[in-house]
Structures are given as structure tokens and as C-alpha cells.
Write a protein that holds these residues in place. Structure first.
Motif, PDB file in Angstrom:
ATOM      1  N   ARG A   7       0.853  -1.185   0.000  1.00  0.00           N
ATOM      2  CA  ARG A   7       0.000   0.000   0.000  1.00  0.00           C
ATOM      3  C   ARG A   7       0.888   1.234   0.000  1.00  0.00           C
ATOM      4  O   ARG A   7       1.835   1.328   0.773  1.00  0.00           O
ATOM      5  N   LEU A   8       0.545   2.160  -0.866  1.00  0.00           N
ATOM      6  CA  LEU A   8       1.318   3.404  -0.991  1.00  0.00           C
ATOM      7  C   LEU A   8       0.362   4.579  -0.899  1.00  0.00           C
ATOM      8  O   LEU A   8      -0.810   4.490  -1.284  1.00  0.00           O
ATOM      9  N   SER A   9       0.907   5.675  -0.459  1.00  0.00           N
ATOM     10  CA  SER A   9       0.090   6.886  -0.449  1.00  0.00           C
ATOM     11  C   SER A   9      -0.101   7.358  -1.895  1.00  0.00           C
ATOM     12  O   SER A   9       0.655   6.981  -2.804  1.00  0.00           O
ATOM     13  N   THR A  10      -1.082   8.171  -2.108  1.00  0.00           N
ATOM     14  CA  THR A  10      -1.364   8.684  -3.451  1.00  0.00           C
ATOM     15  C   THR A  10      -0.161   9.457  -3.978  1.00  0.00           C
ATOM     16  O   THR A  10       0.222   9.317  -5.145  1.00  0.00           O
ATOM     17  N   ASP A  11       0.438  10.245  -3.140  1.00  0.00           N
ATOM     18  CA  ASP A  11       1.599  11.042  -3.535  1.00  0.00           C
ATOM     19  C   ASP A  11       2.758  10.139  -3.975  1.00  0.00           C
ATOM     20  O   ASP A  11       3.383  10.373  -5.019  1.00  0.00           O
ATOM     21  N   THR A  12       3.032   9.087  -3.199  1.00  0.00           N
ATOM     22  CA  THR A  12       4.115   8.158  -3.539  1.00  0.00           C
ATOM     23  C   THR A  12       3.806   7.430  -4.836  1.00  0.00           C
ATOM     24  O   THR A  12       4.688   7.263  -5.692  1.00  0.00           O
ATOM     25  N   ASP A  13       2.574   7.017  -5.022  1.00  0.00           N
ATOM     26  CA  ASP A  13       2.182   6.321  -6.256  1.00  0.00           C
ATOM     27  C   ASP A  13       2.376   7.226  -7.470  1.00  0.00           C
ATOM     28  O   ASP A  13       2.889   6.790  -8.503  1.00  0.00           O
ATOM     29  N   GLU A  14       2.006   8.470  -7.337  1.00  0.00           N
ATOM     30  CA  GLU A  14       2.181   9.426  -8.446  1.00  0.00           C
ATOM     31  C   GLU A  14       3.657   9.631  -8.752  1.00  0.00           C
ATOM     32  O   GLU A  14       4.056   9.715  -9.924  1.00  0.00           O
ATOM     33  N   ARG A  15       4.472   9.708  -7.719  1.00  0.00           N
ATOM     34  CA  ARG A  15       5.916   9.887  -7.933  1.00  0.00           C
ATOM     35  C   ARG A  15       6.521   8.666  -8.622  1.00  0.00           C
ATOM     36  O   ARG A  15       7.390   8.786  -9.482  1.00  0.00           O
ATOM     37  N   ILE A  16       6.060   7.471  -8.255  1.00  0.00           N
ATOM     38  CA  ILE A  16       6.555   6.243  -8.896  1.00  0.00           C
ATOM     39  C   ILE A  16       6.162   6.218 -10.369  1.00  0.00           C
ATOM     40  O   ILE A  16       6.993   5.912 -11.236  1.00  0.00           O
ATOM     41  N   GLN A  17       4.919   6.541 -10.676  1.00  0.00           N
ATOM     42  CA  GLN A  17       4.460   6.552 -12.070  1.00  0.00           C
ATOM     43  C   GLN A  17       5.238   7.580 -12.885  1.00  0.00           C
ATOM     44  O   GLN A  17       5.658   7.313 -14.018  1.00  0.00           O
ATOM     45  N   SER A  18       5.466   8.744 -12.305  1.00  0.00           N
ATOM     46  CA  SER A  18       6.211   9.793 -12.997  1.00  0.00           C
ATOM     47  C   SER A  18       7.660   9.369 -13.250  1.00  0.00           C
ATOM     48  O   SER A  18       8.195   9.536 -14.348  1.00  0.00           O
ATOM     49  N   ALA A  19       8.300   8.793 -12.225  1.00  0.00           N
ATOM     50  CA  ALA A  19       9.696   8.353 -12.365  1.00  0.00           C
ATOM     51  C   ALA A  19       9.806   7.229 -13.384  1.00  0.00           C
ATOM     52  O   ALA A  19      10.768   7.175 -14.161  1.00  0.00           O
ATOM     53  N   ALA A  20       8.828   6.328 -13.399  1.00  0.00           N
ATOM     54  CA  ALA A  20       8.849   5.219 -14.363  1.00  0.00           C
ATOM     55  C   ALA A  20       8.799   5.751 -15.791  1.00  0.00           C
ATOM     56  O   ALA A  20       9.529   5.275 -16.669  1.00  0.00           O
ATOM     57  N   LYS A  21       7.941   6.744 -16.049  1.00  0.00           N
ATOM     58  CA  LYS A  21       7.846   7.333 -17.390  1.00  0.00           C
ATOM     59  C   LYS A  21       9.124   8.067 -17.759  1.00  0.00           C
ATOM     60  O   LYS A  21       9.645   7.919 -18.864  1.00  0.00           O
ATOM     61  N   LEU A  22       9.645   8.874 -16.816  1.00  0.00           N
ATOM     62  CA  LEU A  22      10.845   9.662 -17.101  1.00  0.00           C
ATOM     63  C   LEU A  22      12.059   8.776 -17.379  1.00  0.00           C
ATOM     64  O   LEU A  22      12.905   9.118 -18.205  1.00  0.00           O
ATOM     65  N   ARG A  23      12.147   7.658 -16.722  1.00  0.00           N
ATOM     66  CA  ARG A  23      13.326   6.798 -16.856  1.00  0.00           C
ATOM     67  C   ARG A  23      13.137   5.696 -17.887  1.00  0.00           C
ATOM     68  O   ARG A  23      14.001   4.841 -18.044  1.00  0.00           O
ATOM     69  N   GLY A  24      12.011   5.682 -18.574  1.00  0.00           N
ATOM     70  CA  GLY A  24      11.812   4.764 -19.685  1.00  0.00           C
ATOM     71  C   GLY A  24      11.378   3.362 -19.314  1.00  0.00           C
ATOM     72  O   GLY A  24      11.566   2.441 -20.110  1.00  0.00           O
ATOM     73  N   TYR A  25      10.825   3.172 -18.162  1.00  0.00           N
ATOM     74  CA  TYR A  25      10.330   1.844 -17.778  1.00  0.00           C
ATOM     75  C   TYR A  25       8.966   1.612 -18.411  1.00  0.00           C
ATOM     76  O   TYR A  25       8.188   2.550 -18.600  1.00  0.00           O
ATOM     77  N   SER A  26       8.670   0.346 -18.710  1.00  0.00           N
ATOM     78  CA  SER A  26       7.404   0.013 -19.368  1.00  0.00           C
ATOM     79  C   SER A  26       6.205   0.208 -18.449  1.00  0.00           C
ATOM     80  O   SER A  26       5.088   0.447 -18.927  1.00  0.00           O
ATOM     81  N   SER A  27       6.440   0.089 -17.144  1.00  0.00           N
ATOM     82  CA  SER A  27       5.345   0.246 -16.184  1.00  0.00           C
ATOM     83  C   SER A  27       5.921   0.605 -14.820  1.00  0.00           C
ATOM     84  O   SER A  27       7.128   0.421 -14.573  1.00  0.00           O
ATOM     85  N   PRO A  28       5.072   1.098 -13.918  1.00  0.00           N
ATOM     86  CA  PRO A  28       5.538   1.345 -12.549  1.00  0.00           C
ATOM     87  C   PRO A  28       6.041   0.059 -11.887  1.00  0.00           C
ATOM     88  O   PRO A  28       6.996   0.086 -11.107  1.00  0.00           O
ATOM     89  N   SER A  29       5.441  -1.076 -12.216  1.00  0.00           N
ATOM     90  CA  SER A  29       5.891  -2.358 -11.640  1.00  0.00           C
ATOM     91  C   SER A  29       7.330  -2.667 -12.065  1.00  0.00           C
ATOM     92  O   SER A  29       8.146  -3.144 -11.273  1.00  0.00           O
ATOM     93  N   ALA A  30       7.645  -2.413 -13.339  1.00  0.00           N
ATOM     94  CA  ALA A  30       9.011  -2.636 -13.821  1.00  0.00           C
ATOM     95  C   ALA A  30       9.989  -1.719 -13.101  1.00  0.00           C
ATOM     96  O   ALA A  30      11.098  -2.133 -12.744  1.00  0.00           O
ATOM     97  N   PHE A  31       9.572  -0.495 -12.866  1.00  0.00           N
ATOM     98  CA  PHE A  31      10.402   0.456 -12.127  1.00  0.00           C
ATOM     99  C   PHE A  31      10.652  -0.050 -10.705  1.00  0.00           C
ATOM    100  O   PHE A  31      11.778  -0.031 -10.207  1.00  0.00           O
ATOM    101  N   LEU A  32       9.601  -0.529 -10.031  1.00  0.00           N
ATOM    102  CA  LEU A  32       9.732  -1.035  -8.668  1.00  0.00           C
ATOM    103  C   LEU A  32      10.620  -2.278  -8.617  1.00  0.00           C
ATOM    104  O   LEU A  32      11.457  -2.415  -7.720  1.00  0.00           O
ATOM    105  N   ARG A  33      10.457  -3.185  -9.610  1.00  0.00           N
ATOM    106  CA  ARG A  33      11.321  -4.372  -9.642  1.00  0.00           C
ATOM    107  C   ARG A  33      12.788  -3.960  -9.787  1.00  0.00           C
ATOM    108  O   ARG A  33      13.670  -4.500  -9.118  1.00  0.00           O
ATOM    109  N   ALA A  34      13.073  -3.006 -10.663  1.00  0.00           N
ATOM    110  CA  ALA A  34      14.456  -2.547 -10.861  1.00  0.00           C
ATOM    111  C   ALA A  34      14.997  -1.886  -9.591  1.00  0.00           C
ATOM    112  O   ALA A  34      16.158  -2.093  -9.218  1.00  0.00           O
ATOM    113  N   ALA A  35      14.149  -1.094  -8.934  1.00  0.00           N
ATOM    114  CA  ALA A  35      14.587  -0.432  -7.694  1.00  0.00           C
ATOM    115  C   ALA A  35      14.899  -1.461  -6.610  1.00  0.00           C
ATOM    116  O   ALA A  35      15.886  -1.339  -5.875  1.00  0.00           O
ATOM    117  N   ILE A  36      14.064  -2.499  -6.516  1.00  0.00           N
ATOM    118  CA  ILE A  36      14.295  -3.544  -5.519  1.00  0.00           C
ATOM    119  C   ILE A  36      15.582  -4.304  -5.830  1.00  0.00           C
ATOM    120  O   ILE A  36      16.391  -4.573  -4.937  1.00  0.00           O
TER     121      ILE A  36
END
Length: 137
Positions: A7-36
Motif C-alpha cells: 500500500r502506498l500513499s497517493t503522492d508516492t504512487d504518483e511519484r513512482i508513475q512519474s519516475a517510471a515514465k521519465l526513466r523509460g520503464y514500461s510500467s511502474p511495476s518494472a520500475f519497482l522491480r528494478a529499484a528492488i
């Protein structure tokens, strides 16, 4: 693949989606997997770094112990040489004076060992006692 739900706050979810787009990830999930993966990898590298530092510290201690051992051996060799010079250069008393001189020398030697033992600390006392026992045997 196992599934995890967080569970994430709305603000954190928006930041993840934004970072995923800026860094070229296919989805926020792909961004989270890479971060982990990155976080887990850095932790393991941190452990390797700690191990390397520990090995370096142990190596420094080993070198210092080796240096101290050499110094101790040199000190014993110096004392041995000094004793040989004294024994060579000081004449022995002749005749009946010999027994009295030996008795006084034994007394002085015992006092010397006792004073040296008092001046030393730790394992040095055991080393000197070992030397004394070896000479007496």
C-alpha cells in the motif's frame, strides 16, 4: 512469479508513475522491480565491502604482530649477546672465593628475575618464566 501487494500513499504512487515514465520503464511495476534489484544488489556489495575492509584490518594486525615478534627476537638476541660479552670479559674469582661468588651471583640473579618479572605485564611474564624454567631444566 510470487506476487507482493503493498500500500502506498497517493503522492508516492504518483511519484513512482512519474519516475517510471521519465526513466523509460514500461510500467511502474518494472520500475519497482528494478529499484528492488538495485537495493538488494547494493546491500550485497556493501557486505562484500565490509568483508574486504575486515580482511585489510586483519592483515594490518598480522603485519604488526610479525613486526613486534621480530623486535622481541632482536631484543632477546641483544640480551644474549650482552650476557656473552659480560661472561667473557669478567674474570672468575679463583680458589675459595669461587663458592662465595657463585652464591652471591645466584642471589643477584634471582633478584634480577624478580625485578624483571615485576616490570613486565601480560604474556611477557609467561615468556620469561618459560625461559627461566627451560634454563633450570
Amino acid at each position: 512469479m510470487p506476487r507482493r501487494t503493498i500500500r502506498l500513499s497517493t503522492d508516492t504512487d504518483e511519484r513512482i508513475q512519474s519516475a517510471a515514465k521519465l526513466r523509460g520503464y514500461s510500467s511502474p511495476s518494472a520500475f519497482l522491480r528494478a529499484a528492488i534489484k538495485k537495493e538488494l544488489g547494493e546491500r550485497e556489495e556493501g557486505l562484500v565491502g565490509a568483508e574486504e575492509r575486515l580482511v585489510a584490518s586483519i592483515e594490518q594486525v598480522r603485519l604488526e604482530v610479525f613486526r613486534l615478534r621480530r623486535t622481541q627476537q632482536a631484543s632477546f638476541a641483544f640480551v644474549d649477546s650482552l650476557a656473552k660479552v659480560l661472561l667473557t670479559c669478567v674474570p672468575e674469582p679463583g680458589g675459595q672465593a669461587m663458592d662465595a661468588a657463585v652464591a652471591r651471583a645466584r642471589s643477584r640473579h634471582a633478584r634480577l628475575l624478580k625485578d624483571a618479572g615485576k616490570a613486565m605485564a601480560g604474556d611477557s611474564q609467561a615468556a620469561v618464566q618459560d625461559l627461566v624454567n627451560r634454563v633450570e631444566e
